[in-house]
Motif scaffolding. Sequence first.
Motif, PDB file in Angstrom:
ATOM      1  N   SER A   9       0.840  -1.180   0.000  1.00  0.00           N
ATOM      2  CA  SER A   9       0.000   0.000   0.000  1.00  0.00           C
ATOM      3  C   SER A   9       0.880   1.236   0.000  1.00  0.00           C
ATOM      4  CB  SER A   9      -0.896  -0.013   1.250  1.00  0.00           C
ATOM      5  OG  SER A   9      -1.498   1.250   1.425  1.00  0.00           O
ATOM      6  N   GLU A  19      -5.560  -0.625 -13.351  1.00  0.00           N
ATOM      7  CA  GLU A  19      -6.774   0.052 -12.906  1.00  0.00           C
ATOM      8  C   GLU A  19      -6.866   1.469 -13.470  1.00  0.00           C
ATOM      9  OE1 GLU A  19     -10.428   0.748 -11.186  1.00  0.00           O
ATOM     10  OE2 GLU A  19      -9.371  -1.126 -11.550  1.00  0.00           O
ATOM     11  N   GLY A  20      -5.710   2.125 -13.644  1.00  0.00           N
ATOM     12  CA  GLY A  20      -5.727   3.466 -14.215  1.00  0.00           C
ATOM     13  C   GLY A  20      -6.350   3.485 -15.603  1.00  0.00           C
ATOM     14  N   GLU A  38       0.432   6.759  -7.612  1.00  0.00           N
ATOM     15  CA  GLU A  38       0.461   5.667  -6.635  1.00  0.00           C
ATOM     16  C   GLU A  38       1.240   4.467  -7.169  1.00  0.00           C
ATOM     17  OE1 GLU A  38      -3.466   4.670  -5.349  1.00  0.00           O
ATOM     18  OE2 GLU A  38      -3.987   6.753  -4.884  1.00  0.00           O
ATOM     19  N   THR A  39       1.106   4.192  -8.463  1.00  0.00           N
ATOM     20  CA  THR A  39       1.884   3.110  -9.073  1.00  0.00           C
ATOM     21  C   THR A  39       3.372   3.367  -8.902  1.00  0.00           C
ATOM     22  OG1 THR A  39       0.162   2.759 -10.748  1.00  0.00           O
ATOM     23  CG2 THR A  39       2.355   1.885 -11.230  1.00  0.00           C
ATOM     24  N   LEU A  83      -3.735   7.502  -9.717  1.00  0.00           N
ATOM     25  CA  LEU A  83      -3.361   6.083  -9.748  1.00  0.00           C
ATOM     26  C   LEU A  83      -1.973   5.882 -10.347  1.00  0.00           C
ATOM     27  CD1 LEU A  83      -6.666   4.247 -10.687  1.00  0.00           C
ATOM     28  CD2 LEU A  83      -5.264   3.829  -8.674  1.00  0.00           C
ATOM     29  N   ASP A  90       4.664   2.853  -5.359  1.00  0.00           N
ATOM     30  CA  ASP A  90       4.836   1.426  -5.098  1.00  0.00           C
ATOM     31  C   ASP A  90       6.118   0.890  -5.750  1.00  0.00           C
ATOM     32  OD1 ASP A  90       2.489   1.433  -3.712  1.00  0.00           O
ATOM     33  OD2 ASP A  90       1.339   0.295  -5.192  1.00  0.00           O
ATOM     34  N   LYS A 115      -2.396  -1.149 -10.056  1.00  0.00           N
ATOM     35  CA  LYS A 115      -2.837   0.245 -10.168  1.00  0.00           C
ATOM     36  C   LYS A 115      -2.592   0.804 -11.560  1.00  0.00           C
ATOM     37  CE  LYS A 115      -2.381   1.138  -5.238  1.00  0.00           C
ATOM     38  NZ  LYS A 115      -1.590   1.787  -4.166  1.00  0.00           N
TER      39      LYS A 115
END
Length: 362
Positions: free
Chosen positions: A14, A193-194, A353-354, A350, A357, A190
């Motif tokens: 996360s 998902e984006g 966030e990718t 996203l 990570d 992610k």
Amino acid sequence: METPALSSPTTYPSTGGPAAASAQPGRTGVLIVNLGTPDSPSVPDVRKYLREFLMDGRVIDIPAVPRFLLVNGVIAPFRAPKSAKTYRQLWTETGSPLKYYGQVIERELQRELGDAYVVKLAMRYQNPSIDAGLAEFQRLGLTEIVVIPFFPQYASATTGSVYEKVMDVLKTWQVMPQLRFVNRFLEHPKFIEGFVQLGRKHMAEHDYDHFVFSYHGLPERQIRKGDVTKDVCRLGDCCSSLHALNQHCYRAQCFETTRRLVRELGIPDGKHTTCFQSRLGKDPWIQPYTEDVVKELAAKGVKRVLAFSPAFVADCLETTIEVGEEYKELFEQNGGQHWQLVESLNDSSLWVETLVDLVKTR
């Protein structure tokens, strides 16, 4: 031939919680690298960009002397004026979209990672340069450098070229910090998902008969040269799954990206096509060609197409102009009615966030 299974994908943490770097001494440099863009849409700047880009032996993988003659005697002089005109169509008040979104992501990623990290944007060709970014890291005396090429799928001409350039610079350093490269990130949930969220937005507005997933093309010879087994690559059904023996094959990775997006979007079998664009020269490139697919779909009576470009994380000439405008015009000329490009991840949360990570995952 039985192919060994590909190891299970990395489990990404996360983005919440304390920064991973808090347990590390010193600071970590994060070099985010995209392909590049001319400094301006003027003919001289476009010609300069084309020369640097196409003189890369991983891009045009022929011997140096014929490559020099081809690029400087044929391609750059004659293609630059036409390309400059296309870049002027792409250019906005903020300049090149590819560079603009890179600069936004540089700021947002720095904000998310905090003071334990130093984030620098670089371009493989032109500016800001990899040399300048690494020089700043050297000046700061960082503990570690993480290099993230902005290419979801590995290819020698993209990710491999970034690796080579970074190592060419670092080999001159007396003191080398710990170095880590991100090889690819097509499996990152992610990242998927984006594009899924962007696709769903368009699917909620219109019904589509077919979905096209168009990736940047490569010469077939580059795919075959990358088959270290000399026995797997057949440029056909060998890309029907991603496994240990073809995991570095660009074409196989593209088909895997499509499978993941199709599954999440709930697209039925027979309603989607993976294809490849941006051919250069007379040698065969990986197929099917997007141009041919567009014509065939229209000829079959397909009227509404939603087009994805999942090899690009920022809008650029290949997405906005080639897929968004040129293929749209071709589709309509052949009887199609509605062609819609799904925009790239650009500056989406996203995507940030990718990257967080990818930086923090070991």
